[in-house]
Design a protein around this motif. Structure first.
Motif, PDB file in Angstrom:
ATOM      1  N   ALA A 188      -6.998   1.535   6.504  1.00  0.00           N
ATOM      2  CA  ALA A 188      -8.269   1.032   5.987  1.00  0.00           C
ATOM      3  C   ALA A 188      -9.074   2.186   5.403  1.00  0.00           C
ATOM      4  N   GLU A 189      -9.984   1.843   4.506  1.00  0.00           N
ATOM      5  CA  GLU A 189     -10.839   2.859   3.926  1.00  0.00           C
ATOM      6  C   GLU A 189     -11.647   3.568   5.014  1.00  0.00           C
ATOM      7  N   ASP A 190     -11.789   4.871   4.825  1.00  0.00           N
ATOM      8  CA  ASP A 190     -12.531   5.761   5.727  1.00  0.00           C
ATOM      9  C   ASP A 190     -11.776   6.065   7.015  1.00  0.00           C
ATOM     10  N   ASP A 191     -10.497   5.629   7.113  1.00  0.00           N
ATOM     11  CA  ASP A 191      -9.679   6.006   8.267  1.00  0.00           C
ATOM     12  C   ASP A 191      -9.248   7.465   8.130  1.00  0.00           C
ATOM     13  N   TRP A 225      -1.605   1.463  -4.555  1.00  0.00           N
ATOM     14  CA  TRP A 225      -0.751   0.285  -4.693  1.00  0.00           C
ATOM     15  C   TRP A 225       0.611   0.698  -5.225  1.00  0.00           C
ATOM     16  N   ALA A 277       0.843  -1.199   0.000  1.00  0.00           N
ATOM     17  CA  ALA A 277       0.000   0.000   0.000  1.00  0.00           C
ATOM     18  C   ALA A 277       0.880   1.251   0.000  1.00  0.00           C
ATOM     19  N   VAL A 282      -9.858  11.911   4.845  1.00  0.00           N
ATOM     20  CA  VAL A 282     -10.295  10.525   5.008  1.00  0.00           C
ATOM     21  C   VAL A 282      -9.705   9.699   3.879  1.00  0.00           C
ATOM     22  N   LEU A 283      -9.151   8.565   4.220  1.00  0.00           N
ATOM     23  CA  LEU A 283      -8.537   7.690   3.222  1.00  0.00           C
ATOM     24  C   LEU A 283      -9.624   6.966   2.431  1.00  0.00           C
ATOM     25  N   ARG A 284      -9.656   7.205   1.131  1.00  0.00           N
ATOM     26  CA  ARG A 284     -10.641   6.538   0.278  1.00  0.00           C
ATOM     27  C   ARG A 284     -10.044   5.302  -0.396  1.00  0.00           C
ATOM     28  N   HIS A 285      -8.765   5.310  -0.688  1.00  0.00           N
ATOM     29  CA  HIS A 285      -8.081   4.135  -1.234  1.00  0.00           C
ATOM     30  C   HIS A 285      -6.611   4.246  -0.880  1.00  0.00           C
ATOM     31  N   HIS A 286      -6.043   3.146  -0.412  1.00  0.00           N
ATOM     32  CA  HIS A 286      -4.657   3.198   0.073  1.00  0.00           C
ATOM     33  C   HIS A 286      -3.625   3.180  -1.049  1.00  0.00           C
TER      34      HIS A 286
END
Length: 203
Positions: free
Chosen positions: A132-135, A169, A127, A163-167
């Motif tokens: 995690a999503e929404d963190d 790659w 990552a 807010v994290l929407r996608h970590h």
């Protein structure tokens, strides 16, 4: 008078013949004499100062690589792997408009299994921003836009809170097979022909 006559001769020799008389070499500044007109000792020293000619194989080794062709072949090799293991090209080239969701879901399960095998076998993924999503996360000052994409309006200057929407790659390691010379990389999958055995002639 000798220098006057020599200068006179140099003028007309250059004007009509394009060359200086050999007597003028003695008056040239040091380092300006051509090697063929230097005394034997000086001529050999001047020739020794010339950089040696590179052997042909060294010149060949220093040619710049065709980077674009190398990247193209690598991309085609990866696409061939996805086709071999997951039939990805077949799936994407097929129109799914005439199939119901159940049929598409059943096909996608096999494609997912094969393509995941390619990722697991040849790539180590991690990552970009763990979590995690929404963190809730904080984007620190000096972040790289290619690593972190800001969504929405960013007020002011970093650090930014959001807010994290996608970590994301990142490929931590790539272990694609070595490309073999002489292989047409454009062939992603060979044509398959089922040959029927001719019937044995009746005796």
């Amino acid at each position: 008078m000798r220098r006057f006559s020599l200068a006179f001769a140099c003028f007309f020799r250059l004007l009509f013949g394009g060359k200086l008389p050999k007597r003028a070499v003695d008056y040239l500044p040091e380092g300006a004499r051509p090697p063929e007109l230097l005394p034997p000792q000086e001529s050999e020293a001047a020739s020794d100062e010339r950089p040696p000619e590179q052997p042909p194989h060294i010149k060949e080794a220093r040619r710049p690589r065709d980077v674009s062709a190398h990247h193209r072949d690598g991309a085609l090799a990866l696409l061939a792997l996805l086709q071999r293991e997951g039939r990805l090209v077949d799936f994407l080239r097929e129109s799914v408009d005439d199939y119901d969701d159940a049929d598409i879901g059943a096909a996608a399960r096999d494609i997912h299994r094969g393509c995941k095998k390619v990722l697991d076998d040849f790539f180590t993924l991690e990552a970009v921003m763990p979590g995690a999503e929404d963190d809730p996360v904080t984007v620190a000052e000096g972040f790289t836009p290619t690593d972190i994409k800001l969504i929405g309006e960013a007020p002011g200057e970093p650090p930014f809170r959001g807010v994290l929407r996608h970590h994301g790659w990142r490929a931590a390691e790539v272990k694609l097979p070595t490309l073999t010379d002489g292989v047409d990389r454009r062939v992603l999958a060979p044509a398959e022909v089922e040959v029927s055995r001719p019937a044995t002639a009746a005796k």
